[in-house]
Write a protein that holds these residues in place. Structure first.
Motif, PDB file in Angstrom:
ATOM      1  N   ARG A   7      22.115  53.406  26.974  1.00  0.00           N
ATOM      2  CA  ARG A   7      20.496  52.757  26.767  1.00  0.00           C
ATOM      3  C   ARG A   7      20.853  51.316  25.853  1.00  0.00           C
ATOM      4  NH1 ARG A   7      15.828  57.025  26.131  1.00  0.00           N
ATOM      5  NH2 ARG A   7      14.917  55.182  26.740  1.00  0.00           N
ATOM      6  N   ALA A   8      21.429  51.639  24.885  1.00  0.00           N
ATOM      7  CA  ALA A   8      21.435  50.423  23.951  1.00  0.00           C
ATOM      8  C   ALA A   8      22.106  49.156  24.393  1.00  0.00           C
ATOM      9  CB  ALA A   8      22.080  51.100  22.449  1.00  0.00           C
ATOM     10  N   ALA A   9      23.081  49.551  25.410  1.00  0.00           N
ATOM     11  CA  ALA A   9      23.955  48.468  25.963  1.00  0.00           C
ATOM     12  C   ALA A   9      23.127  47.864  27.223  1.00  0.00           C
ATOM     13  CB  ALA A   9      25.316  49.050  26.476  1.00  0.00           C
ATOM     14  N   ARG A  10      22.054  48.572  27.535  1.00  0.00           N
ATOM     15  CA  ARG A  10      21.054  48.101  28.735  1.00  0.00           C
ATOM     16  C   ARG A  10      21.961  48.113  30.089  1.00  0.00           C
ATOM     17  NH1 ARG A  10      16.456  45.931  27.100  1.00  0.00           N
ATOM     18  NH2 ARG A  10      16.378  44.908  24.791  1.00  0.00           N
ATOM     19  N   ALA A  25      42.457  56.719  35.346  1.00  0.00           N
ATOM     20  CA  ALA A  25      42.665  57.890  35.995  1.00  0.00           C
ATOM     21  C   ALA A  25      41.464  58.373  36.321  1.00  0.00           C
ATOM     22  CB  ALA A  25      43.515  58.975  35.019  1.00  0.00           C
ATOM     23  N   GLY A  26      40.556  58.138  35.645  1.00  0.00           N
ATOM     24  CA  GLY A  26      38.914  58.690  35.566  1.00  0.00           C
ATOM     25  C   GLY A  26      38.188  58.289  34.256  1.00  0.00           C
ATOM     26  N   ALA A  27      37.294  59.386  33.874  1.00  0.00           N
ATOM     27  CA  ALA A  27      36.829  58.810  32.633  1.00  0.00           C
ATOM     28  C   ALA A  27      36.146  59.977  32.003  1.00  0.00           C
ATOM     29  CB  ALA A  27      35.526  58.058  32.885  1.00  0.00           C
ATOM     30  N   LEU A  28      35.570  59.915  30.712  1.00  0.00           N
ATOM     31  CA  LEU A  28      35.139  61.201  29.952  1.00  0.00           C
ATOM     32  C   LEU A  28      33.852  60.713  29.430  1.00  0.00           C
ATOM     33  CD1 LEU A  28      35.601  63.767  28.185  1.00  0.00           C
ATOM     34  CD2 LEU A  28      36.982  62.485  26.763  1.00  0.00           C
ATOM     35  N   PHE A  29      32.829  61.553  29.168  1.00  0.00           N
ATOM     36  CA  PHE A  29      31.668  61.264  28.267  1.00  0.00           C
ATOM     37  C   PHE A  29      31.142  62.583  27.641  1.00  0.00           C
ATOM     38  CE2 PHE A  29      29.462  62.299  32.477  1.00  0.00           C
ATOM     39  CZ  PHE A  29      28.604  62.963  32.193  1.00  0.00           C
ATOM     40  N   GLY A  30      30.217  62.309  26.743  1.00  0.00           N
ATOM     41  CA  GLY A  30      29.749  63.160  26.010  1.00  0.00           C
ATOM     42  C   GLY A  30      28.251  62.972  26.016  1.00  0.00           C
ATOM     43  N   PRO A  31      27.458  63.833  25.047  1.00  0.00           N
ATOM     44  CA  PRO A  31      25.938  63.684  25.140  1.00  0.00           C
ATOM     45  C   PRO A  31      25.591  62.171  24.478  1.00  0.00           C
ATOM     46  CG  PRO A  31      26.423  65.275  23.861  1.00  0.00           C
ATOM     47  CD  PRO A  31      27.612  65.086  24.509  1.00  0.00           C
ATOM     48  N   GLU A  32      26.223  61.761  23.559  1.00  0.00           N
ATOM     49  CA  GLU A  32      26.119  60.739  22.641  1.00  0.00           C
ATOM     50  C   GLU A  32      26.201  59.370  23.546  1.00  0.00           C
ATOM     51  OE1 GLU A  32      30.166  60.413  23.117  1.00  0.00           O
ATOM     52  OE2 GLU A  32      29.061  62.107  23.100  1.00  0.00           O
ATOM     53  N   CYS A  33      26.909  59.358  24.534  1.00  0.00           N
ATOM     54  CA  CYS A  33      27.086  58.202  25.610  1.00  0.00           C
ATOM     55  C   CYS A  33      25.513  57.660  26.230  1.00  0.00           C
ATOM     56  CB  CYS A  33      28.037  58.519  26.739  1.00  0.00           C
ATOM     57  SG  CYS A  33      29.676  58.652  26.321  1.00  0.00           S
ATOM     58  N   TRP A  34      24.363  58.670  26.310  1.00  0.00           N
ATOM     59  CA  TRP A  34      23.157  58.309  26.977  1.00  0.00           C
ATOM     60  C   TRP A  34      22.685  57.296  26.055  1.00  0.00           C
ATOM     61  CZ3 TRP A  34      21.137  59.006  31.361  1.00  0.00           C
ATOM     62  CH2 TRP A  34      19.707  58.701  31.527  1.00  0.00           C
ATOM     63  N   ASP A  35      22.626  57.606  24.684  1.00  0.00           N
ATOM     64  CA  ASP A  35      22.046  56.540  23.921  1.00  0.00           C
ATOM     65  C   ASP A  35      22.731  55.232  23.584  1.00  0.00           C
ATOM     66  OD1 ASP A  35      19.776  58.103  23.046  1.00  0.00           O
ATOM     67  OD2 ASP A  35      20.776  59.104  21.318  1.00  0.00           O
ATOM     68  N   ARG A  36      24.062  55.173  23.688  1.00  0.00           N
ATOM     69  CA  ARG A  36      25.052  54.263  24.025  1.00  0.00           C
ATOM     70  C   ARG A  36      24.779  53.122  25.254  1.00  0.00           C
ATOM     71  NH1 ARG A  36      30.231  54.322  23.753  1.00  0.00           N
ATOM     72  NH2 ARG A  36      30.376  56.548  24.115  1.00  0.00           N
ATOM     73  N   ASP A  67      29.766  50.538  41.348  1.00  0.00           N
ATOM     74  CA  ASP A  67      30.614  49.825  40.030  1.00  0.00           C
ATOM     75  C   ASP A  67      30.450  50.835  38.937  1.00  0.00           C
ATOM     76  OD1 ASP A  67      31.528  47.604  38.866  1.00  0.00           O
ATOM     77  OD2 ASP A  67      29.951  46.918  37.969  1.00  0.00           O
ATOM     78  N   ALA A  68      30.936  52.171  39.069  1.00  0.00           N
ATOM     79  CA  ALA A  68      31.153  52.927  37.990  1.00  0.00           C
ATOM     80  C   ALA A  68      31.970  52.687  36.993  1.00  0.00           C
ATOM     81  CB  ALA A  68      31.251  54.504  38.705  1.00  0.00           C
ATOM     82  N   TYR A  69      33.234  52.060  37.658  1.00  0.00           N
ATOM     83  CA  TYR A  69      34.373  51.594  36.666  1.00  0.00           C
ATOM     84  C   TYR A  69      33.687  50.909  35.450  1.00  0.00           C
ATOM     85  CZ  TYR A  69      38.721  49.374  35.018  1.00  0.00           C
ATOM     86  OH  TYR A  69      39.587  48.916  34.217  1.00  0.00           O
ATOM     87  N   SER A  70      32.990  49.880  35.905  1.00  0.00           N
ATOM     88  CA  SER A  70      32.300  48.862  35.046  1.00  0.00           C
ATOM     89  C   SER A  70      31.473  49.416  33.826  1.00  0.00           C
ATOM     90  CB  SER A  70      31.623  47.777  35.670  1.00  0.00           C
ATOM     91  OG  SER A  70      32.771  47.146  36.532  1.00  0.00           O
ATOM     92  N   PHE A  71      30.626  50.704  34.301  1.00  0.00           N
ATOM     93  CA  PHE A  71      29.655  51.344  33.622  1.00  0.00           C
ATOM     94  C   PHE A  71      30.561  52.023  32.505  1.00  0.00           C
ATOM     95  CE2 PHE A  71      27.432  55.058  32.109  1.00  0.00           C
ATOM     96  CZ  PHE A  71      25.965  54.353  32.101  1.00  0.00           C
ATOM     97  N   PHE A  72      31.435  52.559  32.930  1.00  0.00           N
ATOM     98  CA  PHE A  72      32.282  53.500  31.644  1.00  0.00           C
ATOM     99  C   PHE A  72      33.149  52.556  31.177  1.00  0.00           C
ATOM    100  CE2 PHE A  72      30.986  56.919  34.573  1.00  0.00           C
ATOM    101  CZ  PHE A  72      30.536  57.785  33.711  1.00  0.00           C
ATOM    102  N   ALA A  73      33.625  51.434  31.639  1.00  0.00           N
ATOM    103  CA  ALA A  73      34.540  50.659  30.632  1.00  0.00           C
ATOM    104  C   ALA A  73      33.506  49.854  29.715  1.00  0.00           C
ATOM    105  CB  ALA A  73      34.903  49.365  31.536  1.00  0.00           C
ATOM    106  N   ALA A  74      32.305  49.686  29.943  1.00  0.00           N
ATOM    107  CA  ALA A  74      31.272  49.226  28.771  1.00  0.00           C
ATOM    108  C   ALA A  74      31.116  50.193  27.981  1.00  0.00           C
ATOM    109  CB  ALA A  74      30.056  48.671  29.502  1.00  0.00           C
TER     110      ALA A  74
END
Length: 440
Positions: A392-395, A379-390, A406-413
């Motif tokens: 970056r860690a996932a490159r 349906a969409g996605a949801l993020f919080g401030p902690e996602c920024w570090d995650r 390819d935003a779907y794949s970004f938030f799926a990761a």
């Protein structure tokens, strides 16, 4: 100075996320057909009552109508056929016996959508003035109820539809073209049903909630012209087959506004984006959260709107001392330039995410209220401030994912997709940014 102590439910990242998810769920429930049709039931006519309909909410609308009809008018005749998107029908346990539900493709029309449109036109043929047609129309119906105008082929409509979608044309323009290449849209279904009376119930997914624009207005006379459709295709430099060009230059088949044939017809918008936003606003304010409503009809390029609202959220955070919810609705566009997996809500969120860069205390959610963002399973996605570090860690590269749509794949990761399955309603997108104040 003392630090701001957020009230429950903002005491943790998890509670804040759950609050946003409950907010979205309540907004969708407020515009579901189960809450709308029973209170708007027409009285049976002297003759037949026939139901037709199309859209992502068509099956649920038909089910709610049939249940209410059975309760109030058990002996009155009722039958009909509606078409919805694949997977958006009702289960066999839904108890529908009088109204048949068909399924077809969306957003690209297919031959089953063409067959459904023919079934509906055939079903209303030969009705009399004592008969009643109830039309159940919702967003998505334009692609689902596809019947090319005389002399045109389905493949031509498919190619033009795909080109309009890929170039990012607004839905208003896409549906203008669809109406004038159709044998059923732009009031033609109602014209085929007359002299029967036509009552149209709509769940609107279009900015401004003009009933003639929902699903390209199959039961309402059109206010645009074939020349308007031709101008849209030319402006977007879309290839126009000779047969399509000749049709748009010469066609005069659309029912006219003010025609006496429509004098007994009525239409009613049962639900719209503003209703979902009002439900979200009420829930937020009951939690002690201020609300800033930006409107229910925002359009434009999805990633650009996300960036603009990200800047707004950052500015607001420096000015507030209590939680603020920034709400908006409408339908953005995505200009497809890559081969990734996307959707306008996740692309909006990725533009927003790029602007916020993990700013503390800012959370965001964006969904399509029908449960399907574009053509994916989310349906969409949801993020919080902690996602920024995650991220970056996932490159994960924001620039790369945006370049490939390819935003779907970004938030799926990040495991941040919202997957609800079809909601069987549709008032377009719901976007919510929760801004918690900085330390006082």
């Amino acid at each position: 100075m003392n630090a701001f102590i957020p009230p429950a439910p903002f005491t943790s990242t998890e509670s804040t996320r759950q609050w946003l998810l409950r907010l979205a769920k309540g907004a969708v429930a407020a515009v579901h057909p189960d809450a709308l049709l029973p209170e708007n039931l027409p009285a049976p006519p002297a003759g037949r009552t026939l139901v037709v309909g199309a859209g992502k909410a068509a099956a649920a609308m038909a089910q709610a109508l049939e249940r209410a009809w059975q309760q109030h008018y058990p002996d009155a005749p009722l039958d009909g056929v509606v078409v919805t998107r694949y997977g958006h029908g009702v289960s066999p346990q839904g108890g529908m016996r009088r109204i048949e539900v068909l399924e077809a493709s969306h957003p690209m029309p297919d031959d089953l959508g063409e067959q459904a449109a023919r079934r509906m036109l055939d079903s209303v043929s030969g009705l009399g003035k004592d008969d009643l047609v109830i039309a159940l129309i919702s967003g998505g119906g334009s692609a689902l109820m596809t019947l090319p105008a005389r002399g045109l082929a389905l493949r031509q409509k498919q190619a033009i539809n795909q080109a309009l979608l890929r170039c990012g044309a607004p839905i208003r323009e896409i549906n203008t073209v669809r109406r004038h290449l159709s044998a059923i849209k732009g009031g033609r279904l109602a014209a085929a049903a007359h002299p029967a009376r036509v009552v149209t119930y709509l769940i609107s997914d279009v900015p401004g909630d003009d009933p003639t624009l929902v699903a390209s207005g199959p039961t309402l006379p059109d206010t645009t012209t074939p020349r308007d459709a031709l101008a849209i295709l030319e402006r977007h430099t879309i290839e126009i087959p000779d047969s399509v060009r000749r049709h748009l230059i010469s066609d005069a088949s659309a029912p006219q506004v003010g025609s006496p044939d429509f004098a007994r017809d009525v239409s009613r918008v049962l639900a719209k984006a503003s209703d979902a936003l009002a439900a979200a606003r009420g829930r937020a304010e009951r939690s002690g959260v201020q609300v800033r409503l930006l409107g229910d009809d925002l359009e434009g390029e999805a990633r650009d709107l996300g960036r603009a609202q990200g800047r707004m959220a950052l500015t607001a955070q420096s000015e507030i001392n209590t939680p603020l919810l920034i709400l908006s609705g409408g339908e953005t566009s995505v200009t497809v330039q890559g081969d990734g997996r996307g959707g306008r809500n996740v692309e909006y969120l990725l533009g927003l995410f790029d602007t916020l860069k993990g700013a503390p205390g800012i959370y965001a959610l964006a969904i399509d209220t029908d449960g399907i963002d574009g053509s994916e399973d989310n349906a969409g996605a949801l993020f919080g401030p902690e996602c920024w570090d995650r991220a970056r860690a996932a490159r994960l590269s924001i620039e790369d994912h945006l370049a490939r749509n390819d935003a779907y794949s970004f938030f799926a990761a990040l495991d941040d997709l919202i997957i609800t399955g079809p909601t069987r309603t549709n008032v377009n997108d719901l976007r919510a940014i929760l801004v918690l104040p900085r330390a006082l």
